[in-house]
Design a protein around this motif. Structure first.
Motif, PDB file in Angstrom:
ATOM      1  N   TYR A 105       0.835  -1.213   0.000  1.00  0.00           N
ATOM      2  CA  TYR A 105       0.000   0.000   0.000  1.00  0.00           C
ATOM      3  C   TYR A 105       0.868   1.262   0.000  1.00  0.00           C
ATOM      4  CZ  TYR A 105      -3.688   3.210   1.577  1.00  0.00           C
ATOM      5  OH  TYR A 105      -4.582   4.245   1.699  1.00  0.00           O
ATOM      6  N   VAL A 106       1.943   1.235   0.802  1.00  0.00           N
ATOM      7  CA  VAL A 106       2.848   2.379   0.863  1.00  0.00           C
ATOM      8  C   VAL A 106       3.559   2.578  -0.466  1.00  0.00           C
ATOM      9  CG1 VAL A 106       4.989   3.223   1.908  1.00  0.00           C
ATOM     10  CG2 VAL A 106       3.172   2.330   3.350  1.00  0.00           C
ATOM     11  N   TRP A 107       3.997   1.483  -1.071  1.00  0.00           N
ATOM     12  CA  TRP A 107       4.691   1.595  -2.354  1.00  0.00           C
ATOM     13  C   TRP A 107       3.765   2.088  -3.454  1.00  0.00           C
ATOM     14  CZ3 TRP A 107       9.477   2.119  -3.569  1.00  0.00           C
ATOM     15  CH2 TRP A 107      10.480   1.611  -2.728  1.00  0.00           C
ATOM     16  N   ILE A 108       2.519   1.679  -3.435  1.00  0.00           N
ATOM     17  CA  ILE A 108       1.554   2.199  -4.422  1.00  0.00           C
ATOM     18  C   ILE A 108       1.390   3.700  -4.247  1.00  0.00           C
ATOM     19  CG2 ILE A 108      -0.878   2.166  -5.118  1.00  0.00           C
ATOM     20  CD1 ILE A 108      -0.934  -0.804  -4.454  1.00  0.00           C
ATOM     21  N   GLY A 109       1.315   4.136  -2.978  1.00  0.00           N
ATOM     22  CA  GLY A 109       1.220   5.569  -2.722  1.00  0.00           C
ATOM     23  C   GLY A 109       2.434   6.320  -3.209  1.00  0.00           C
ATOM     24  N   ALA A 110       3.622   5.721  -3.060  1.00  0.00           N
ATOM     25  CA  ALA A 110       4.849   6.361  -3.522  1.00  0.00           C
ATOM     26  C   ALA A 110       4.875   6.467  -5.038  1.00  0.00           C
ATOM     27  CB  ALA A 110       6.065   5.588  -3.022  1.00  0.00           C
ATOM     28  N   ILE A 111       4.434   5.417  -5.720  1.00  0.00           N
ATOM     29  CA  ILE A 111       4.440   5.420  -7.189  1.00  0.00           C
ATOM     30  C   ILE A 111       3.431   6.425  -7.731  1.00  0.00           C
ATOM     31  CG2 ILE A 111       3.930   4.023  -9.223  1.00  0.00           C
ATOM     32  CD1 ILE A 111       5.014   1.602  -7.665  1.00  0.00           C
ATOM     33  N   ILE A 112       2.207   6.376  -7.213  1.00  0.00           N
ATOM     34  CA  ILE A 112       1.151   7.266  -7.699  1.00  0.00           C
ATOM     35  C   ILE A 112       1.391   8.708  -7.272  1.00  0.00           C
ATOM     36  CG2 ILE A 112      -1.324   7.798  -7.540  1.00  0.00           C
ATOM     37  CD1 ILE A 112      -1.874   4.850  -7.286  1.00  0.00           C
ATOM     38  N   GLY A 113       1.843   8.885  -6.019  1.00  0.00           N
ATOM     39  CA  GLY A 113       1.930  10.234  -5.470  1.00  0.00           C
ATOM     40  C   GLY A 113       3.226  10.952  -5.732  1.00  0.00           C
ATOM     41  N   LEU A 114       4.336  10.210  -5.906  1.00  0.00           N
ATOM     42  CA  LEU A 114       5.636  10.868  -6.068  1.00  0.00           C
ATOM     43  C   LEU A 114       6.329  10.542  -7.383  1.00  0.00           C
ATOM     44  CD1 LEU A 114       7.382  10.747  -2.561  1.00  0.00           C
ATOM     45  CD2 LEU A 114       6.611  12.752  -3.838  1.00  0.00           C
ATOM     46  N   PHE A 115       6.610   9.264  -7.637  1.00  0.00           N
ATOM     47  CA  PHE A 115       7.455   8.890  -8.753  1.00  0.00           C
ATOM     48  C   PHE A 115       6.875   9.316 -10.106  1.00  0.00           C
ATOM     49  CE2 PHE A 115       8.785   5.147  -5.868  1.00  0.00           C
ATOM     50  CZ  PHE A 115       9.627   5.989  -5.156  1.00  0.00           C
ATOM     51  N   ILE A 116       5.634   8.925 -10.374  1.00  0.00           N
ATOM     52  CA  ILE A 116       5.025   9.279 -11.663  1.00  0.00           C
ATOM     53  C   ILE A 116       4.774  10.783 -11.781  1.00  0.00           C
ATOM     54  CG2 ILE A 116       3.055   8.890 -13.198  1.00  0.00           C
ATOM     55  CD1 ILE A 116       2.799   6.104 -12.107  1.00  0.00           C
ATOM     56  N   PRO A 117       4.247  11.470 -10.740  1.00  0.00           N
ATOM     57  CA  PRO A 117       4.099  12.923 -10.856  1.00  0.00           C
ATOM     58  C   PRO A 117       5.416  13.660 -11.084  1.00  0.00           C
ATOM     59  CG  PRO A 117       2.722  12.107  -9.087  1.00  0.00           C
ATOM     60  CD  PRO A 117       3.570  10.956  -9.526  1.00  0.00           C
ATOM     61  N   ILE A 118       6.519  13.199 -10.470  1.00  0.00           N
ATOM     62  CA  ILE A 118       7.811  13.839 -10.709  1.00  0.00           C
ATOM     63  C   ILE A 118       8.221  13.671 -12.169  1.00  0.00           C
ATOM     64  CG2 ILE A 118      10.283  13.677 -10.202  1.00  0.00           C
ATOM     65  CD1 ILE A 118       9.555  13.102  -7.314  1.00  0.00           C
ATOM     66  N   ALA A 119       8.037  12.457 -12.716  1.00  0.00           N
ATOM     67  CA  ALA A 119       8.335  12.226 -14.129  1.00  0.00           C
ATOM     68  C   ALA A 119       7.431  13.077 -15.017  1.00  0.00           C
ATOM     69  CB  ALA A 119       8.168  10.742 -14.461  1.00  0.00           C
ATOM     70  N   TYR A 120       6.173  13.213 -14.620  1.00  0.00           N
ATOM     71  CA  TYR A 120       5.218  14.038 -15.369  1.00  0.00           C
ATOM     72  C   TYR A 120       5.652  15.507 -15.376  1.00  0.00           C
ATOM     73  CZ  TYR A 120       0.800  16.466 -16.327  1.00  0.00           C
ATOM     74  OH  TYR A 120      -0.174  17.296 -16.838  1.00  0.00           O
TER      75      TYR A 120
END
Length: 240
Positions: A105-120
Motif C-alpha cells: 500500500y505504501v509503495w503504491i502511494g509512492a508510485i502514484i503520489g511521487l514517482f510518476i508525478p515527478i516524471a510528469y
C-alpha cells in the motif's frame, strides 16, 4: 503505517543485528526500536532533496511554503500541550513490522503520489506544459514535506497521536491541491499543454491521486489509524 509514503513499522536505518553490535549490553528485542533511529533516513533525505529542488525552481507558492512552516510549529505545539510523550509508551508497531499488504500500500502511494508525478513534471518542462507543472507541483511538494515530517515524528520524542496527526494534516491539505490539479487538467482544452498523450496522462494521474488519497484519508487514517492510536495512547486495550 504512515498516511503517506513514510515509515511503516520499520524504516531505513540500523538493523536489529547492527543495534546489538553497537549496544551489546542492551536487550534490543524488548526496547522500542525508534530510540535508535538515525536522525535523517534515506527516505527523508530524498524527500528533502525534492523539497529543495522544487523550492529553488520557483514551482512552489508562498501559501504552500507557509503551510509547511506552520506544520512544523504546530506539530511541536501539539506535542508539548496536547499529546505529550508518556513515560511508558506501548510499542507503536501495532500494524506489525512485516505486514506485506501495508508495505505494498505504501509503495503504491509512492508510485502514484511521487514517482510518476515527478516524471510528469520533468516531461512538462521538456514539452513546455507550464500549466501542468504549476498544477502538479504543489501536491508533490506537500507530499515530500509530509514524508520528511513523518520521519521527524517517528521517534520516542513524539507520541503516537502526533505521528498520526502529521499524515492526516497533510493528506487533508493535499486533497484540495489535487482537486485544483484535476480542474486544471480538465480545463486544458484550448491551451498549450504539449501532446494529447500528455493531456490524458495528466488527467488520469490527477484522478488516480484523488481516488487514492481520498481513500487514504477517509477510509484508513480517520476510521482506522486514528482511533487505534488514540486507544493505545490513552491505555485502552486494542486487539491487534
Amino acid at each position: 503505517m504512515s498516511g503517506g509514503v513514510g515509515p511503516i513499522g520499520t524504516d531505513i536505518g540500523l538493523s536489529k543485528e547492527d543495534l546489538q553490535q553497537e549496544h551489546p549490553n542492551s536487550d534490543i528485542g524488548t526496547q522500542n526500536p525508534y530510540s535508535y533511529r538515525r536522525f535523517l533516513t534515506f527516505r527523508q533525505l530524498n524527500a528533502l532533496t525534492i523539497i529543495i529542488v522544487f523550492a529553488a525552481s520557483g514551482m512552489v507558492s508562498p501559501e504552500d511554503f507557509g503551510f509547511t512552516f506552520f506544520s512544523i510549529l504546530y506539530v511541536f505545539f501539539m506535542s508539548k500541550f496536547a499529546f505529550p510523550t508518556l513515560n511508558k509508551m506501548p510499542d507503536p508497531l501495532f500494524f506489525g513490522e512485516k505486514n506485506r499488504f501495508l508495505s505494498l500500500y505504501v509503495w503504491i502511494g509512492a508510485i502514484i503520489g511521487l514517482f510518476i508525478p515527478i516524471a510528469y513534471i520533468f516531461e512538462g518542462i521538456l514539452e513546455g506544459d507550464k500549466e501542468g507543472i504549476k498544477a502538479a507541483a504543489p501536491h508533490v511538494f506537500l507530499l515530500s514535506s509530509q514524508v520528511f515530517m513523518e520521519g521527524v515524528t517517528f521517534s520516542q520524542r513524539f507520541s503516537l497521536p502526533i505521528r498520526v496527526f502529521v499524515p492526516i494534516f497533510y493528506n487533508a491539505k493535499r486533497t484540495f491541491t489535487i482537486v485544483a490539479w484535476l480542474r486544471s487538467e480538465i480545463g486544458k482544452v484550448d491551451e498549450e499543454f504539449g501532446s494529447w498523450r500528455r493531456l490524458h496522462i495528466g488527467r488520469g494521474l490527477a484522478v488516480a491521486n484523488l481516488v487514492f488519497w481520498s481513500f487514504n484519508l477517509f477510509g484508513f487514517l480517520l476510521p482506522v489509524y486514528l482511533p487505534r492510536a488514540l486507544k493505545r495512547y490513552y491505555g485502552y486495550k486494542v486487539k491487534d
